[in-house]
Scaffold this active site. Structure first.
Site, PDB file in Angstrom:
ATOM      1  N   ASP A 176      13.618-103.990  45.774  1.00  0.00           N
ATOM      2  CA  ASP A 176      14.476-102.915  46.271  1.00  0.00           C
ATOM      3  C   ASP A 176      14.114-102.576  47.716  1.00  0.00           C
ATOM      4  O   ASP A 176      13.785-101.442  48.040  1.00  0.00           O
ATOM      5  CB  ASP A 176      14.335-101.686  45.363  1.00  0.00           C
ATOM      6  CG  ASP A 176      15.494-100.708  45.546  1.00  0.00           C
ATOM      7  OD1 ASP A 176      16.482-101.095  46.215  1.00  0.00           O
ATOM      8  OD2 ASP A 176      15.396 -99.580  45.049  1.00  0.00           O
ATOM      9  N   GLY A 212      12.122 -85.817  46.834  1.00  0.00           N
ATOM     10  CA  GLY A 212      12.948 -86.967  46.509  1.00  0.00           C
ATOM     11  C   GLY A 212      13.055 -87.140  45.013  1.00  0.00           C
ATOM     12  O   GLY A 212      12.284 -86.567  44.252  1.00  0.00           O
ATOM     13  N   GLY A 237      13.538 -90.315  42.246  1.00  0.00           N
ATOM     14  CA  GLY A 237      13.620 -91.758  42.080  1.00  0.00           C
ATOM     15  C   GLY A 237      13.864 -92.109  40.635  1.00  0.00           C
ATOM     16  O   GLY A 237      14.010 -91.226  39.785  1.00  0.00           O
ATOM     17  N   GLY A 238      13.889 -93.377  40.360  1.00  0.00           N
ATOM     18  CA  GLY A 238      14.114 -93.838  39.002  1.00  0.00           C
ATOM     19  C   GLY A 238      13.057 -93.338  38.049  1.00  0.00           C
ATOM     20  O   GLY A 238      13.309 -93.100  36.873  1.00  0.00           O
ATOM     21  N   PHE A 239      11.885 -93.155  38.552  1.00  0.00           N
ATOM     22  CA  PHE A 239      10.750 -92.769  37.736  1.00  0.00           C
ATOM     23  C   PHE A 239      10.755 -91.281  37.411  1.00  0.00           C
ATOM     24  O   PHE A 239      10.264 -90.850  36.385  1.00  0.00           O
ATOM     25  CB  PHE A 239       9.476 -93.145  38.510  1.00  0.00           C
ATOM     26  CG  PHE A 239       8.203 -92.924  37.766  1.00  0.00           C
ATOM     27  CD1 PHE A 239       7.884 -93.702  36.657  1.00  0.00           C
ATOM     28  CD2 PHE A 239       7.296 -91.956  38.177  1.00  0.00           C
ATOM     29  CE1 PHE A 239       6.692 -93.517  35.981  1.00  0.00           C
ATOM     30  CE2 PHE A 239       6.112 -91.765  37.502  1.00  0.00           C
ATOM     31  CZ  PHE A 239       5.803 -92.551  36.401  1.00  0.00           C
ATOM     32  N   GLY A 240      11.327 -90.515  38.301  1.00  0.00           N
ATOM     33  CA  GLY A 240      11.348 -89.063  38.106  1.00  0.00           C
ATOM     34  C   GLY A 240      11.391 -88.377  39.461  1.00  0.00           C
ATOM     35  O   GLY A 240      11.749 -88.997  40.466  1.00  0.00           O
ATOM     36  N   LYS A 241      10.999 -87.117  39.474  1.00  0.00           N
ATOM     37  CA  LYS A 241      11.061 -86.370  40.726  1.00  0.00           C
ATOM     38  C   LYS A 241       9.806 -86.592  41.561  1.00  0.00           C
ATOM     39  O   LYS A 241       8.726 -86.817  41.025  1.00  0.00           O
ATOM     40  CB  LYS A 241      11.217 -84.878  40.440  1.00  0.00           C
ATOM     41  CG  LYS A 241      12.636 -84.522  40.036  1.00  0.00           C
ATOM     42  CD  LYS A 241      12.766 -83.043  39.772  1.00  0.00           C
ATOM     43  CE  LYS A 241      14.209 -82.736  39.371  1.00  0.00           C
ATOM     44  NZ  LYS A 241      14.330 -81.417  38.729  1.00  0.00           N
ATOM     45  N   VAL A 242       9.959 -86.489  42.867  1.00  0.00           N
ATOM     46  CA  VAL A 242       8.821 -86.626  43.778  1.00  0.00           C
ATOM     47  C   VAL A 242       8.585 -85.284  44.467  1.00  0.00           C
ATOM     48  O   VAL A 242       9.500 -84.711  45.052  1.00  0.00           O
ATOM     49  CB  VAL A 242       9.074 -87.718  44.839  1.00  0.00           C
ATOM     50  CG1 VAL A 242       7.839 -87.918  45.691  1.00  0.00           C
ATOM     51  CG2 VAL A 242       9.500 -89.011  44.180  1.00  0.00           C
TER      52      VAL A 242
END
Ligand SMILES: *[C@@H]1O[C@H](CO)[C@@H](O)[C@H](O)[C@H]1NC(C)=O
Length: 860
Positions: free
Chosen positions: A655, A538, A540-545
């Site tokens: 969210d 995934g 996300g806003g934070f980076g990749k998962v």
């Protein structure tokens, strides 16, 4: 003359009766009463019957025939999940010294549940009206909790049952019995520890009581003398229930599972009294009036009479004295049954309560037109008439009728505390925590008169101290009273740790004793095969998962922050500390982090079944059943509720959407992606702007107007989630015709038209019980209210979803049951005959036969 009559005609039958009776009492206990087959037994089936042996790993079968379920089986009634089981302890020394406790209830004291934060049991009530609530307490030994130091309050939604309660004496078993008038379709039972303390309970019973048990009125013995009415407005606590002149009657000997104590220690002058008894089955219940529900025949078949009856010295009263809390009024029920006379109209006597005439020349023969016919009478004794801290019941010969034998009897006695104006049965605090000063007006006058001005001043000083104490009350006290909030012990990380530890799957990670551990960069690089693009699950806003796997096989979801992010390492660390504290079964846990080489990597527990959305639409996964969907929504609601109320400042998720509700390998729902935005401004921005883009369709309309996020914004988004789960379509679907694009609007519109069925996911529409659906849609609709203030709290949403689940289970139980009945026509009729319940259930919100099955299901 009198002497002779006494000697010849009365003594022989009485003494032989005693002998026969001793035998028959025991026989009766074991056989006739136990199985309810005696003709004088009426059948009573409580509509609500919750029996819980708290903290017990298994169901507990008592020798009185009842089964108490363990907490886990009844877990849907327990709103907090933070709890600890006390170790089973030997209580044999107490058993031997507790002659006034029925031994059948001892197993209930051998386990306990400890609450280190405010915790609440919630019970659905299928038949409003009086309910018996029984609580069992014994301070068991526990390695880390000293239960004799527990100080706590126990209350329902409207009544304080115990205030600042503790059981300091571990040589005693404590049993409390209440009669509560439940007017709604649910009741909560809250255990609220006092500051720096904790609460516990060993067992709980909540059982419907028959309407006929108490009428609304009684005789008032103190001023104003006359009829006292309005009893149904009071909550009761049983202070004494006594089988006068007889042995203890354990729950098994009473249809309502009451315990009747012997009266030995209550009589003021026992030498003046003599016990009488007759075989219980000669007790002849009248057409109207007393029934076996009022008191079993074991109560009426034993009595105390005057030892000197018939002699020349009738000049004394039989006296029972019971110490009570003098700040409360009491309902006193006296049971009479003439088992001493040989002919009618032989016995007249006076009845006094606290020195005041209750009944002058009570004439049982006339009242009951027979011998051995039970009779009972209720009196209300005002608090103002209890001067020396005790209730005194006296029966003595009536002087007015000289022809009668001077004698007096009493068969049974109940002293019942009535709730005060604060709605409390213990102290002056109301459920909302406000202190009621009842020492005003006439009572204050009386006190001042009695003790003089000095005492008056002392009282005022005490009150002032109480008020000061009240002002220093634990934080969050008033929150505890509101219906919707049940706080979890957020700050007590110790406790969270204990309970997380018991939740198996990540124990290896937690074994270090820390919440989040440190990972080296190399460790995480290996786990993700050097951050392989194929391991990305995934973005996300934070980076990749990435999906990573540690050497020991533990799977992790690894979020790697953008190296270009301006966020400083300190803020990142603050963030980790903050997130590490958030630990809940329904929140995706942060397991560890890595801040080496200016990396910012967070490792979360891996959720094998991915986001909820994939199970609803747009994938090839099999559809979830209605039950599974309810379970998932309940889990997510619990997680959000914890975020909102679990900490002092409260956390807004911001969210909430179906992609942020993840499912583990058992489809257990956990809320993810929370908190990151809270304490870190730079992350916040990325996060929220992503949220606005990605989560259109979930956004609180009020947020647009006021630019202010509150937890009610999460509630709105959750309402959208609920419809998404029901209809299995995206919150926003631009491909749809205009009026259908926005799911929230479309669903509300359809619901208003009564056409909600048309938009439900076709794969489940046939399996949803109509009551369950109603409750669910009602909950979703409330979440979507235009203004935040009109939306329920997550706690209320959770409660409604649990309710919807119960209703679904009830209807499927019923269907199942009907099928079984068709296949096995000779199944016992008593429980399966729905008509019995329908006629009984007129006051219930959903007065349908399915509640009968729910009752069964809950362990009748
Ligand atoms: C019985 O008790 C009542 C009330 O306390 C009292 O008035 C009465 O004199 C007593 N009777 C006897 C015979 O002592």
């Amino acid at each position: 003359m009198a002497e002779q009559k006494h000697g010849v005609s009365r003594s022989p039958p009485v003494s032989s009766f005693i002998f026969i009776c001793l035998l028959s009492v025991f026989i009766n206990l074991d056989v006739a009463v136990g199985d309810g087959s005696s003709p004088s037994m009426v059948q009573y089936t409580p509509a609500d019957n919750y029996l819980i042996n708290c903290g017990s790993p298994d169901s507990t079968f008592l020798d009185d025939g009842r089964t108490f379920k363990s907490d886990p089986q009844s877990a849907s009634f327990l709103s907090t999940e933070e709890n600890i089981l006390a170790s089973v302890d030997s209580i044999s020394n107490i058993i031997s010294s507790s002659s006034s406790f029925p031994s059948s209830s001892f197993p209930l004291y051998t386990s306990a549940r400890i609450f280190s934060g405010v915790s609440m049991y919630r019970f659905l009530i299928f038949r409003p009206g009086r309910h018996l609530l029984r609580l069992y307490f014994y301070p068991l030994a526990h390695p880390s909790y000293n239960l004799t130091r527990a100080f706590f309050t126990v209350k329902t939604d409207s009544i304080v049952l115990l205030h600042d309660f503790s059981v300091k004496d571990n040589t005693r078993l404590v049993f409390k019995e209440y009669l509560l008038n439940v007017t709604s379709d649910k009741i909560s039972l809250t255990f609220a520890p006092m500051r720096n303390s904790f609460a516990f309970v060993n067992a709980i019973e909540l059982v419907s009581a028959p309407d006929a048990l108490f009428s609304d009125s009684a005789s008032a013995v103190s001023s104003p003398v006359g009829v006292f009415s309005g009893l149904s407005n009071y909550a009761f606590e049983v202070s004494y229930r006594v089988n006068v002149g007889g042995p203890i009657i354990p729950p098994k000997g009473d249809i309502l599972w009451r315990t009747w104590q012997p009266d030995d220690r209550l009589m003021t002058f026992p030498q003046g009294a003599k016990n009488v008894s007759v075989p219980p089955d000669i007790i002849n219940y009248p057409e109207g009036g007393a029934t076996p529900l009022i008191a079993p025949n074991l109560v009426y078949s034993t009595a105390s009479e005057m030892a000197d009856s018939g002699t020349a010295n009738p000049n004394f009263n039989l006296t029972w004295t019971m110490s009570v809390d003098p700040s409360f009024s009491y309902l006193i029920r006296l049971h009479f049954c003439d088992i001493v006379s040989v002919s009618l109209n032989d016995l007249y006597f006076n009845v006094y309560v606290n020195g005041m005439m209750g009944v002058s020349s009570l004439d049982l023969s006339t009242l009951t037109s027979g011998l051995a016919v039970p009779y009972y009478k209720d009196f209300v004794l005002n608090a103002s008439a209890i001067s020396n801290g005790s209730v005194m019941v006296q029966v003595g010969p009536s002087s007015g009728i000289p022809s009668s034998l001077p004698n007096a009897i009493l068969n049974g006695l109940e002293v019942i505390k009535m709730s005060n104006s604060a709605g409390s049965l213990d102290g002056l605090f109301s459920v909302s925590g406000t202190h009621q000063n009842t020492l005003s007006g006439s009572r204050m006058m009386k006190i001042a008169e009695a003790f003089g001005l000095v005492m008056g001043i002392a009282t005022i000083l005490l009150l002032v101290m109480a008020i000061i104490r009240w002002h220093r009350r634990p934080q969050g006290w008033e929150k505890q009273g509101s219906f919707s909030s049940w706080l979890l012990p957020f700050n007590s990380s110790h406790c969270s740790f204990m309970s997380s530890k018991s939740k198996s799957s990540y124990s290896s990670v937690f074994s270090s004793g820390l919440f989040s551990r440190f990972f080296s960069f190399n460790e995480l690089r290996e786990a993700t095969k050097n951050f392989d693009e194929n391991a990305v699950v995934g973005v996300g806003g934070f980076g990749k998962v990435y999906l990573g796997e540690l050497e020991d096989g533990t799977k992790l979801a690894i979020k790697r922050g953008n190296a270009s992010s301006s966020q400083g390492i300190n803020e990142f660390q603050t963030e980790i500390q903050f997130l590490s504290k958030l630990r809940h079964r329904h929140l995706v846990s942060l397991i560890g982090y890595c801040d080496e080489q200016s990396e910012m990597i967070l490792a979360y527990e891996y959720m094998a079944n991915g986001p909820l959305r994939d199970h609803l639409y747009g994938s090839t996964l099999p559809p979830l059943s209605w039950r599974q969907r309810l379970d998932i929504c309940i889990g997510a609601a619990r997680g959000l509720h914890y975020l909102h109320t679990g900490s002092a400042q409260g956390i807004i998720h911001r969210d909430v959407k179906t992609t942020n509700i993840l499912l583990d390998e058992n489809l257990l729902a956990k809320v993810s992606d929370f908190g990151l935005s809270k304490a870190a401004p730079s992350l916040d921005q990325t996060h929220v702007s992503t949220a606005v883009k990605g989560s259109f369709g979930y956004l609180d309309p009020e947020y647009f107007r006021r630019q202010q996020l509150t937890e009610k914004s999460d509630v709105y988004s959750f309402g959208v989630v609920l419809f998404e789960v029901l209809c299995a379509r995206p919150a926003l679907d631009p491909k749809m015709p205009r009026e259908k694009v926005n799911l929230a609007e479309w669903a509300m519109q359809q619901h208003r038209k009564g056409l909600i069925n048309e938009i439900i996911d076709p794969s489940i529409v046939g399996s949803i019980g109509s009551e369950s659906l109603m409750k669910y849609v009602e909950a979703a609709e409330k979440c979507l209210a235009e203004y935040g203030v009109d939306r329920p709290s997550m706690g209320d949403v959770l409660w409604n979803l649990e309710y919807a689940l119960q209703l679904q289970e009830a209807s499927s139980q019923l269907n199942f049951h009907e099928d079984t009945v068709m296949e096995q026509p000779n199944k016992p009729k008593t429980k399966g005959d729905p008509n019995v319940v329908v006629s009984d259930d007129s006051g219930v919100v959903n007065g349908s036969p399915l509640f009968l099955k729910v009752g069964d299901f809950q362990g009748r």
